[in-house]
Design an enzyme around this catalytic site. Sequence first.
Site, PDB file in Angstrom:
ATOM      1  N   GLY A 126       0.795  -1.226   0.000  1.00 34.26           N
ATOM      2  CA  GLY A 126       0.000   0.000   0.000  1.00 34.26           C
ATOM      3  C   GLY A 126       0.824   1.272   0.000  1.00 34.26           C
ATOM      4  N   LYS A 127       2.035   1.215  -0.555  1.00 37.45           N
ATOM      5  CA  LYS A 127       2.913   2.391  -0.548  1.00 37.45           C
ATOM      6  C   LYS A 127       2.287   3.566  -1.299  1.00 37.45           C
ATOM      7  CE  LYS A 127       6.224  -0.023  -2.382  1.00 37.45           C
ATOM      8  NZ  LYS A 127       5.520  -1.342  -2.298  1.00 37.45           N
ATOM      9  N   GLU A 139       7.709   4.950  -6.144  1.00 41.14           N
ATOM     10  CA  GLU A 139       8.657   3.974  -6.698  1.00 41.14           C
ATOM     11  C   GLU A 139      10.097   4.484  -6.581  1.00 41.14           C
ATOM     12  OE1 GLU A 139       7.625   1.107  -7.334  1.00 41.14           O
ATOM     13  OE2 GLU A 139       5.470   1.382  -7.603  1.00 41.14           O
TER      14      GLU A 139
END
Length: 209
Positions: free
Chosen positions: A14-15, A89
Amino acid sequence: MAKLYFYYAAMNAGKSTVLLQSSYNYRERGMQTLLFTPAIDTRFQYGTICSRIGLSEQAYAFNNSDNLYVLTQEFQLQTQKYSCVLIDEAQFLTREQVYQLTEITDQMSIPVLAYGLRTDFRGELFPGSQFLLAWADELIELKTICHCGRKAIMNMRIDENGQAVVEGEQVLIGGNESYVATCRLHYKRGEAEVTFPRNKLFNKDTNAF
């Protein structure tokens, strides 16, 4: 004093959801945020950060040659002062770009929140993660679980048959069809339980799924 934060986790923790929620929290209070996402991530629409639960927001898609410190300065001249810079990311950052994030924090006094994987499918650090772990002021682990119920800390690459892949290039863009988060035990065994969640409709008459 502004700080550089690194939120790290295995796949599917869940970043991106946490990143988008953080951006929303700032903007709800009338503050501006600047979002970056790597151009190499082609899973979704270009220049968009998307979460698995359906949230999305526009972001600047950067390449390895981009200077994030200079870009932030230039963008800030076009708008009001940014209250936070958020990176999705972040494992794909270069060493130089992580240093540029420290400059945003130290020279511009803007908090930077970076979100990314710690290790690749071989259990080795990504360059971006390596230097974020070394230089970030705060390290925060976002947790997810293996199919056995233990905490997942590894990212297993799988083929089309769900079998573990142990060789290949470090970067292979993919989602649930290519990677599974596992505990260390099942990573070493090469055991991935690949499941596809089914959407259950809530029946308001029976008050149950």
